[in-house]
Design an enzyme around this catalytic site. Structure first.
Site, PDB file in Angstrom:
ATOM      1  N   ASP A   6       4.369  28.825 -24.350  1.00 16.29           N
ATOM      2  CA  ASP A   6       4.743  30.205 -24.629  1.00 16.29           C
ATOM      3  C   ASP A   6       5.852  30.234 -25.666  1.00 16.29           C
ATOM      4  O   ASP A   6       6.848  29.514 -25.529  1.00 16.29           O
ATOM      5  CB  ASP A   6       5.222  30.852 -23.321  1.00 16.29           C
ATOM      6  CG  ASP A   6       5.546  32.327 -23.439  1.00 16.29           C
ATOM      7  OD1 ASP A   6       5.466  32.891 -24.541  1.00 16.29           O
ATOM      8  OD2 ASP A   6       5.894  32.925 -22.394  1.00 16.29           O
TER       9      ASP A   6
ATOM     10  N   HIS B 154       1.619  32.178 -22.017  1.00 18.78           N
ATOM     11  CA  HIS B 154       2.224  33.463 -21.700  1.00 18.78           C
ATOM     12  C   HIS B 154       1.214  34.324 -20.922  1.00 18.78           C
ATOM     13  O   HIS B 154       0.024  34.305 -21.194  1.00 18.78           O
ATOM     14  CB  HIS B 154       2.605  34.167 -23.006  1.00 18.78           C
ATOM     15  CG  HIS B 154       3.324  35.449 -22.819  1.00 18.78           C
ATOM     16  ND1 HIS B 154       4.685  35.507 -22.596  1.00 18.78           N
ATOM     17  CD2 HIS B 154       2.891  36.736 -22.824  1.00 18.78           C
ATOM     18  CE1 HIS B 154       5.050  36.766 -22.473  1.00 18.78           C
ATOM     19  NE2 HIS B 154       3.982  37.538 -22.605  1.00 18.78           N
TER      20      HIS B 154
ATOM     21  N   SER C 189       7.418  39.604 -19.298  1.00 21.93           N
ATOM     22  CA  SER C 189       7.412  39.720 -20.752  1.00 21.93           C
ATOM     23  C   SER C 189       8.383  40.816 -21.195  1.00 21.93           C
ATOM     24  O   SER C 189       9.575  40.722 -20.930  1.00 21.93           O
ATOM     25  CB  SER C 189       5.985  39.972 -21.243  1.00 21.93           C
ATOM     26  OG  SER C 189       5.878  39.755 -22.627  1.00 21.93           O
TER      27      SER C 189
END
Length: 332
Positions: A269, A299, A171
């Site tokens: 995501d 995610h 991320s």
């Protein structure tokens, strides 16, 4: 409003993200106290939590060290090393944790960092870079660049190899790994062997189709992304522009010469498409790149492999990639 039940995920994944949705979201970032509480939490390394996160291998020694950043600040590093390797010089992989440059902590990544260290037989250096809003961009990027330079120097100690470093993260941490690779390619002085970008945030313009398609996705929503970037960039006159490569590595003018890169994306995501776009851009620039998009997962799925059908496969792919480039000829 889109509900968790409407997403095409396995039942166990739906149950987990429904539980997480009660305690996660942009509302976590409304005050300093809420941010501090969220930053401090991590899943305990015991059942039933390890059923979801995966266990921390007992064959890994976890300790801590630090280095001095360019401004004199001491940045902590949580280290993971296979036991009984004190006399070995191990390849090193730096890990940059996720959390939107605002949340997250190094201890919360013990399961994945220790697992990579154990399976790939590398020393993992999990960097506790400074977070926003106390430290705006590009402070996190500077800390991570400095971490790589420290790892490549004798100051990091005799137990790790100072060449052939790996850069990895998930991320926001995937963003930082990509930024560090670009900065080091331009400035030189550090030998980077590979990158591994796990559902990375690469385009702060948030203009890719998946951002709109999955604006109400489980785990990470468009509102979350707006809140993270507001904290990270701020609104001062000297704030970095969203297209600055220190924030959006997808918008770098030249991607040639970057190290071999693994990109893993999650199909449900908002960040999915920018990961795919970066993979294509790297390929077009002549960089060795491998992109895998994992279906039916949101995610963050690498952090809860026990609640997905593909979390174990993604971890195996990550370890194989690390092993292939840190220890050529020893995949498996």
């Amino acid at each position: 409003m889109t509900t968790t039940d409407s997403w095409d995920m396995p039942l166990r994944t739906k149950l987990l993200v429904r539980a997480l949705s009660r305690s996660r979201g942009a509302e976590r970032m409304q005050s300093a106290d809420e941010i501090a509480r969220s930053r401090a939490w991590f899943a305990p390394a015991r059942v039933p939590f390890t059923w979801v996160t995966g266990p921390v291998p007992t064959g890994v020694e976890i300790s801590g060290t630090s280095f001095e950043a360019r401004d004199g600040h001491e940045v902590d590093v949580r280290t993971y090393r296979p036991r009984h390797t004190d006399d070995e010089i191990l390849p090193a992989m730096l890990w940059f944790h996720g959390g939107g440059w605002v949340l997250g902590n190094t201890r919360g990544y013990d399961p994945i960092c220790a697992w990579v260290a154990h399976r790939a037989r590398v020393a993992v250096l999990n960097v506790d870079y400074r977070l926003a809003p106390e430290h705006r961009a590009p402070q996190a990027a500077h800390d991570c660049v400095d971490a790589a330079r420290w790892a490549a120097s004798d100051a990091s100690g005799a137990g790790i190899r100072h060449s052939g470093l790996g850069l990895a993260g998930d991320s926001a941490g995937g963003n930082l790994a990509a930024v560090v690779a670009q900065v080091l390619r331009g400035e030189g002085g550090v030998d980077v062997a590979y990158e591994a970008l796990v559902y990375p945030a690469l385009d702060a313009t948030m203009s890719s189709p998946s951002v709109a398609q999955h604006a109400q996705a489980p785990i990470l929503t468009r509102a979350d992304m707006d809140a993270f970037l507001a904290h990270y960039l701020g609104d001062a006159d000297d704030a970095l522009h969203v297209r600055d490569p220190l924030v959006s590595p997808l918008h770098a003018r030249d991607l040639s010469g970057l190290p071999p890169t693994l990109i893993q994306t999650a199909d449900l995501d908002p960040l999915r498409d920018e990961g795919a776009q970066y993979a294509l851009a790297l390929h077009d620039a002549g960089v060795t790149v491998h992109h895998t998009n994992y279906p039916r997962v949101p995610h963050g799925f690498l952090s809860f492999p026990g609640a997905t059908l593909s979390g174990a496969a993604a971890r195996t792919e990550l370890v194989d990639w690390v092993t292939r480039h840190a220890r050529p000829g020893q995949v498996g």
